[in-house]
Design an enzyme around this catalytic site. Sequence first.
Site, short mmCIF file in Angstrom:
data_model
loop_
_atom_site.label_atom_id
_atom_site.label_comp_id
_atom_site.label_asym_id
_atom_site.label_seq_id
_atom_site.Cartn_x
_atom_site.Cartn_y
_atom_site.Cartn_z
N TYR A 75 0.84 -1.21 0.00
CA TYR A 75 0.00 0.00 0.00
C TYR A 75 0.87 1.25 0.00
CZ TYR A 75 -3.91 3.09 1.03
OH TYR A 75 -4.84 4.08 0.96
N PHE A 127 -6.17 20.36 -24.68
CA PHE A 127 -6.89 19.15 -25.09
C PHE A 127 -8.30 19.23 -24.47
CE2 PHE A 127 -8.18 14.69 -24.44
CZ PHE A 127 -8.32 14.37 -25.77
N ASP A 128 -9.27 18.50 -25.03
CA ASP A 128 -10.66 18.70 -24.57
C ASP A 128 -10.88 18.43 -23.08
OD1 ASP A 128 -10.53 15.95 -24.94
OD2 ASP A 128 -12.35 15.77 -26.13
N ASP A 218 2.04 19.55 -21.04
CA ASP A 218 1.15 18.39 -21.16
C ASP A 218 1.89 17.44 -22.10
OD1 ASP A 218 -0.64 16.49 -22.07
OD2 ASP A 218 -2.33 17.87 -22.20
N ALA A 220 1.69 14.09 -22.93
CA ALA A 220 1.15 12.80 -23.36
C ALA A 220 1.99 12.20 -24.49
CB ALA A 220 -0.30 12.99 -23.82
N LYS A 261 -0.32 7.19 -23.56
CA LYS A 261 0.22 7.43 -24.90
C LYS A 261 1.71 7.05 -24.89
CE LYS A 261 -3.57 10.20 -24.83
NZ LYS A 261 -4.44 10.32 -23.66
N HIS A 444 -19.51 14.60 -27.13
CA HIS A 444 -19.26 13.63 -28.19
C HIS A 444 -19.24 12.19 -27.67
CE1 HIS A 444 -15.49 14.95 -26.49
NE2 HIS A 444 -14.90 13.87 -26.91
N1 F0G Z 1 -3.71 15.62 -22.80
C1 F0G Z 1 -3.68 15.24 -24.08
C2 F0G Z 1 -2.84 16.00 -25.05
C3 F0G Z 1 -4.43 14.14 -24.50
O1 F0G Z 1 -4.40 13.78 -25.78
C4 F0G Z 1 -5.21 13.44 -23.56
C5 F0G Z 1 -6.02 12.29 -23.94
C6 F0G Z 1 -5.21 13.88 -22.22
C7 F0G Z 1 -4.44 14.97 -21.89
C8 F0G Z 1 -6.04 13.20 -21.16
O2 F0G Z 1 -5.48 11.99 -20.81
O3 F0G Z 1 -7.15 10.26 -21.51
O4 F0G Z 1 -5.31 9.73 -19.92
O5 F0G Z 1 -7.20 11.13 -19.20
N2 F0G Z 1 -6.26 11.99 -25.13
C9 F0G Z 1 -6.99 10.83 -25.61
C10 F0G Z 1 -7.14 10.92 -27.09
C11 F0G Z 1 -8.26 10.55 -24.89
O6 F0G Z 1 -7.86 10.10 -27.68
O7 F0G Z 1 -6.51 11.78 -27.71
P1 F0G Z 1 -6.34 10.72 -20.34
#
Ligand code: F0G
Length: 454
Positions: A75, A127-128, A218, A220, A261, A444
Amino acid sequence: MERRWKTIIEPFKIKAVEPLGFTTREERENILREAGYNVFAIPADKVLIDLLTDSGTSAMSAEQWACLMRGDESYAGARSFYRFEKAVRDLTGYRHVLPVHQGRAAERILMGVTGGPDKVFLSNSHFDTTRANVESTGAQALDLPVAGALDFAVPAPFKGDMDVRALEANIRELGAGRVPMIIMTLTNNSLGGQPASMKNLREVSEVARHYKIPLILDVARFAENAFFIKLREAGYASRPVAEIAREMFSYGDGCMMSAKKDALVNIGGFLALNHDDWVRRAREVLILGEGFPTYGGLAGRDLEAMARGLEEVLDEQYLTYRLRSIEYLGEGLRKAGVPIVEPPGGHAVYVDARRFLPHIPREQFPAQALVCELYLTAGVRSVEIGSLMFGPEARMELVRLAIPRRVYTQSHVDFLIEVFADLTRRAGGVRGLRLLESTPSLRHFTARLTPQPA
Ligand code: F0G
């Protein structure tokens, strides 16, 4: 390898396989209708080639699978945490490392600690989920992409850059106190998976330092961004990509990562920061929602696999194959007459549905119509980045063909190109869609639609 071979091959052999989901046209028509013309509602085993996302869909290496057995599931203070923490520190140079279950958990925690009404976050593009997490605190998320980033037909090496002048102008106008952080998304997913240059990162960091605003990356897709720098930016061709990545991190004060990613794992993420006060508060939120700070909502084995993935992703054979395979798809689509965002990105090729289906007005979701047609035609799943995702203020109608890492081979890509060549000939007959129901944020994922009458 010697340089004399021009064919770039997948730098792996396959040890475990999964069948593809073959279906008939009739089955797909029923499936799509039942899914409300929303591909998020399609069962994955009814998908032939799944390009919905490159997130969490990577194939792990044999060594990563072995890591799962090595996971320490204690843990607190698990050995796997310390291995993970060291991997993240060695890569990023940031002091504090907080594991989280995925990228948006890092966003929710960090925005919760720094956001609030009256605050404005500035980014090359949020990102969204990042935007949604900013806005849920009452703050505003402002995108400042470099000029030309939205000219999809015109290639440029670093369309993921931030507009540094606009950044400075906004900070002056708002007052630095209202800007909790500047966010550089590497690569810029919302605008075509395009990289930012080291020069731009350096300039943005100078502005950030001048106004004493933290610069948060960010990351990813940091390895893809770093390899683009090696391939495209003067002075980096002979530098090891790991060193380029470390230089990128050196301009930031912290980062958020969706490890799904470029850490080549199916789940995971982290927040790494230098800011002591933010970390203190972030840890409290982490414990409330994710778990104790040495596991953060993950199993010890996930931390092991992430640590290993962060090293594997910086293998230059892998990155050569990775960027070449996306470029190969881009070349094939371009040859078939498909308008794409130029140049192809690091993790995906984006089709410009506005130009591909000019007869469908934007209120009828041209990009979503193309997503549906692609599924109907060949069982290929893609994702819309347009009016369905962003609402009427969307600045684009794109279909993203995201390529999972180490999953598909060149013949899968050749098949895709053939499917698109067929679609090009039939594009004029594709019908638009009408929205039946949706939710206010991130709609979406759950929207239901129906085709426009013929
Ligand atoms: N930042 C970027 C640039 C991303 O592309 C994503 C996720 C996130 C943050 C959020 O990360 O999904 O681990 O919570 N992108 C995915 C996509 C969902 O399909 O591009 P997460």
